[in-house]
Write a protein that holds these residues in place. Structure first.
Motif, PDB file in Angstrom:
ATOM      1  N   ALA A 138       0.856  -1.195   0.000  1.00  0.00           N
ATOM      2  CA  ALA A 138       0.000   0.000   0.000  1.00  0.00           C
ATOM      3  C   ALA A 138       0.891   1.243   0.000  1.00  0.00           C
ATOM      4  CB  ALA A 138      -0.924   0.005   1.222  1.00  0.00           C
ATOM      5  N   ASP A 139       0.336   2.347  -0.495  1.00  0.00           N
ATOM      6  CA  ASP A 139       1.066   3.625  -0.412  1.00  0.00           C
ATOM      7  C   ASP A 139       0.096   4.720   0.020  1.00  0.00           C
ATOM      8  OD1 ASP A 139      -0.283   4.818  -2.682  1.00  0.00           O
ATOM      9  OD2 ASP A 139       1.029   3.674  -4.006  1.00  0.00           O
ATOM     10  N   ASN A 140       0.622   5.920   0.234  1.00  0.00           N
ATOM     11  CA  ASN A 140      -0.218   7.021   0.730  1.00  0.00           C
ATOM     12  C   ASN A 140      -0.628   8.001  -0.367  1.00  0.00           C
ATOM     13  OD1 ASN A 140       2.281   8.155   0.321  1.00  0.00           O
ATOM     14  ND2 ASN A 140       2.421   9.155   2.324  1.00  0.00           N
ATOM     15  N   SER A 141      -0.667   7.530  -1.616  1.00  0.00           N
ATOM     16  CA  SER A 141      -1.037   8.427  -2.713  1.00  0.00           C
ATOM     17  C   SER A 141      -2.461   8.953  -2.574  1.00  0.00           C
ATOM     18  CB  SER A 141      -0.874   7.709  -4.066  1.00  0.00           C
ATOM     19  OG  SER A 141      -1.654   6.527  -4.106  1.00  0.00           O
ATOM     20  N   GLU A 142      -3.353   8.165  -2.022  1.00  0.00           N
ATOM     21  CA  GLU A 142      -4.736   8.618  -1.848  1.00  0.00           C
ATOM     22  C   GLU A 142      -4.931   9.389  -0.538  1.00  0.00           C
ATOM     23  OE1 GLU A 142      -7.527   5.457  -2.246  1.00  0.00           O
ATOM     24  OE2 GLU A 142      -6.994   4.982  -4.322  1.00  0.00           O
ATOM     25  N   GLU A 143      -4.214   8.994   0.486  1.00  0.00           N
ATOM     26  CA  GLU A 143      -4.359   9.642   1.789  1.00  0.00           C
ATOM     27  C   GLU A 143      -3.679  11.011   1.838  1.00  0.00           C
ATOM     28  OE1 GLU A 143      -6.317   8.380   4.139  1.00  0.00           O
ATOM     29  OE2 GLU A 143      -6.776   6.780   2.733  1.00  0.00           O
ATOM     30  N   GLY A 144      -2.648  11.192   1.033  1.00  0.00           N
ATOM     31  CA  GLY A 144      -1.950  12.482   0.992  1.00  0.00           C
ATOM     32  C   GLY A 144      -0.453  12.319   0.929  1.00  0.00           C
ATOM     33  N   SER A 145       0.153  12.807  -0.166  1.00  0.00           N
ATOM     34  CA  SER A 145       1.605  12.686  -0.329  1.00  0.00           C
ATOM     35  C   SER A 145       2.220  14.017  -0.745  1.00  0.00           C
ATOM     36  CB  SER A 145       1.948  11.607  -1.360  1.00  0.00           C
ATOM     37  OG  SER A 145       1.316  11.880  -2.612  1.00  0.00           O
ATOM     38  N   ASP A 146       1.610  15.145  -0.302  1.00  0.00           N
ATOM     39  CA  ASP A 146       2.191  16.462  -0.573  1.00  0.00           C
ATOM     40  C   ASP A 146       3.496  16.610   0.201  1.00  0.00           C
ATOM     41  OD1 ASP A 146       0.049  17.076  -2.148  1.00  0.00           O
ATOM     42  OD2 ASP A 146      -1.038  18.166  -0.589  1.00  0.00           O
ATOM     43  N   ALA A 147       4.283  17.622  -0.173  1.00  0.00           N
ATOM     44  CA  ALA A 147       5.594  17.831   0.443  1.00  0.00           C
ATOM     45  C   ALA A 147       5.480  18.086   1.945  1.00  0.00           C
ATOM     46  CB  ALA A 147       6.301  19.008  -0.231  1.00  0.00           C
ATOM     47  N   VAL A 148       6.304  17.378   2.710  1.00  0.00           N
ATOM     48  CA  VAL A 148       6.390  17.559   4.159  1.00  0.00           C
ATOM     49  C   VAL A 148       7.854  17.768   4.513  1.00  0.00           C
ATOM     50  CG1 VAL A 148       6.045  16.497   6.421  1.00  0.00           C
ATOM     51  CG2 VAL A 148       4.347  16.161   4.618  1.00  0.00           C
ATOM     52  N   ASP A 149       8.186  18.935   5.094  1.00  0.00           N
ATOM     53  CA  ASP A 149       9.560  19.231   5.484  1.00  0.00           C
ATOM     54  C   ASP A 149       9.826  18.708   6.892  1.00  0.00           C
ATOM     55  OD1 ASP A 149      10.026  20.512   3.101  1.00  0.00           O
ATOM     56  OD2 ASP A 149       9.559  22.503   3.870  1.00  0.00           O
ATOM     57  N   ILE A 150      10.904  17.945   7.029  1.00  0.00           N
ATOM     58  CA  ILE A 150      11.303  17.417   8.335  1.00  0.00           C
ATOM     59  C   ILE A 150      12.578  18.135   8.782  1.00  0.00           C
ATOM     60  CG2 ILE A 150      11.826  15.346   9.667  1.00  0.00           C
ATOM     61  CD1 ILE A 150      10.610  13.666   7.453  1.00  0.00           C
ATOM     62  N   PRO A 151      12.523  18.912   9.845  1.00  0.00           N
ATOM     63  CA  PRO A 151      13.728  19.631  10.295  1.00  0.00           C
ATOM     64  C   PRO A 151      14.791  18.675  10.812  1.00  0.00           C
ATOM     65  CG  PRO A 151      11.974  19.829  11.917  1.00  0.00           C
ATOM     66  CD  PRO A 151      11.367  19.157  10.727  1.00  0.00           C
ATOM     67  N   ALA A 152      16.016  19.158  10.863  1.00  0.00           N
ATOM     68  CA  ALA A 152      17.113  18.334  11.376  1.00  0.00           C
ATOM     69  C   ALA A 152      16.787  17.860  12.791  1.00  0.00           C
ATOM     70  CB  ALA A 152      18.411  19.145  11.380  1.00  0.00           C
ATOM     71  N   GLY A 153      16.875  16.554  13.004  1.00  0.00           N
ATOM     72  CA  GLY A 153      16.570  15.993  14.311  1.00  0.00           C
ATOM     73  C   GLY A 153      15.093  15.760  14.559  1.00  0.00           C
ATOM     74  N   GLY A 154      14.242  16.226  13.654  1.00  0.00           N
ATOM     75  CA  GLY A 154      12.796  16.079  13.813  1.00  0.00           C
ATOM     76  C   GLY A 154      12.277  14.793  13.188  1.00  0.00           C
ATOM     77  N   SER A 155      10.983  14.548  13.380  1.00  0.00           N
ATOM     78  CA  SER A 155      10.366  13.323  12.863  1.00  0.00           C
ATOM     79  C   SER A 155       9.037  13.624  12.182  1.00  0.00           C
ATOM     80  CB  SER A 155      10.134  12.317  14.001  1.00  0.00           C
ATOM     81  OG  SER A 155      11.342  11.921  14.608  1.00  0.00           O
ATOM     82  N   ALA A 156       8.653  12.728  11.294  1.00  0.00           N
ATOM     83  CA  ALA A 156       7.334  12.769  10.658  1.00  0.00           C
ATOM     84  C   ALA A 156       6.747  11.366  10.759  1.00  0.00           C
ATOM     85  CB  ALA A 156       7.440  13.200   9.199  1.00  0.00           C
ATOM     86  N   THR A 157       5.456  11.283  11.025  1.00  0.00           N
ATOM     87  CA  THR A 157       4.811   9.979  11.190  1.00  0.00           C
ATOM     88  C   THR A 157       3.598   9.844  10.284  1.00  0.00           C
ATOM     89  OG1 THR A 157       3.464  10.797  13.033  1.00  0.00           O
ATOM     90  CG2 THR A 157       5.569   9.760  13.589  1.00  0.00           C
ATOM     91  N   ALA A 158       3.308   8.607   9.906  1.00  0.00           N
ATOM     92  CA  ALA A 158       2.122   8.288   9.108  1.00  0.00           C
ATOM     93  C   ALA A 158       1.439   7.092   9.756  1.00  0.00           C
ATOM     94  CB  ALA A 158       2.503   7.972   7.671  1.00  0.00           C
ATOM     95  N   ASP A 159       0.122   7.146   9.861  1.00  0.00           N
ATOM     96  CA  ASP A 159      -0.636   6.033  10.443  1.00  0.00           C
ATOM     97  C   ASP A 159      -0.712   4.869   9.460  1.00  0.00           C
ATOM     98  OD1 ASP A 159      -1.125   7.419  12.778  1.00  0.00           O
ATOM     99  OD2 ASP A 159      -3.114   8.121  12.163  1.00  0.00           O
ATOM    100  N   ILE A 160      -0.656   3.669  10.006  1.00  0.00           N
ATOM    101  CA  ILE A 160      -0.849   2.449   9.224  1.00  0.00           C
ATOM    102  C   ILE A 160      -2.136   1.805   9.739  1.00  0.00           C
ATOM    103  CG2 ILE A 160       0.107   0.237   8.511  1.00  0.00           C
ATOM    104  CD1 ILE A 160       1.793   2.587   7.624  1.00  0.00           C
ATOM    105  N   GLY A 161      -3.189   1.863   8.938  1.00  0.00           N
ATOM    106  CA  GLY A 161      -4.462   1.289   9.343  1.00  0.00           C
ATOM    107  C   GLY A 161      -4.627  -0.111   8.783  1.00  0.00           C
TER     108      GLY A 161
END
Length: 222
Positions: A138-161
């Protein structure tokens, strides 16, 4: 007779003097006009000569301003790659019900010294450890894949349903797909294999999927 002659001579002399004075005045006026006429072109030439310098200076100033403006702009943010982020896949902390899916987490942490961006679909593929079922992806093309900037040392998360409840409503380990590892494909990056972790981040997680699909959500920073 002598008196008339003297008077006539004096009158002639005065007339001659006046004529000479008038002539001198005219010549002086003509000379002044000529001098004025000759000075005008010189002034015009000086003005014309100065004009290109002023124009050139103005152009140089404008060019300098443009260069400064361009130099002040920031460069494009680099894409997140397998060299700049670490990836974790955490299983759900609860089992699915008929009303609610189990919710795992895909977590990207920027380990570089600069901001990076994730833009485009991210893919997750699970293969049963015992090969009792084919891989599901599966991929997140339908849920949303716009640009997300992750700062140095920061994190980004995506739910897996996903559904880890089989038709009998019994243990999650009896689902067709049970994976202790998954493959994650970041945009324009090759797939990489990561271990499935428990919800608290410890080793020994298990991605159990009943059915033939699951969902990958959009990334959010934080």
């Amino acid at each position: 007779m002598r008196t008339r002659a003297r008077t006539r001579i004096a009158a002639v002399g005065a007339l001659a003097a006046l004529s000479a004075l008038a002539l001198t005045g005219c010549n002086s006026g003509n000379e002044a006009d000529a001098a004025a006429d000759s000075s005008a072109p010189a002034s015009d030439s000086a003005s014309t000569a100065a004009s290109p310098k002023a124009s050139s200076g103005s152009s140089s100033s404008t060019s300098g301003g443009g260069s400064s403006s361009k130099g002040g702009g920031g460069g494009a943010t680099a894409a997140c790659t397998l060299q700049t982020v670490s990836i974790k896949f955490l299983m759900s902390d609860h089992q699915a019900t008929e009303q609610q899916a189990a919710t795992g987490t895909l977590k990207l942490t920027n380990t570089s010294g600069a901001t990076c961006t994730v833009v485009g679909p991210t893919t997750v593929t699970a293969t049963d450890d015992e090969n009792k079922a084919g891989p599901i992806s599966a991929d997140n093309s339908e849920e949303g894949s716009d640009a997300v900037d992750i700062p140095a040392g920061g994190s980004a998360t995506a739910d897996i349903g996903y559904n880890n409840l089989n038709t009998e409503g019994t243990a999650r380990d009896t689902c067709p797909v049970g994976a202790s590892t998954v493959k994650v494909g970041l945009p324009k990056q090759p797939d990489t294999t990561v271990n499935v972790l428990k919800a608290d981040g410890s080793q020994g997680g298990y991605f159990s999927v009943c059915g033939d699909s699951f969902k990958v959500g959009a990334f959010t920073v934080g």
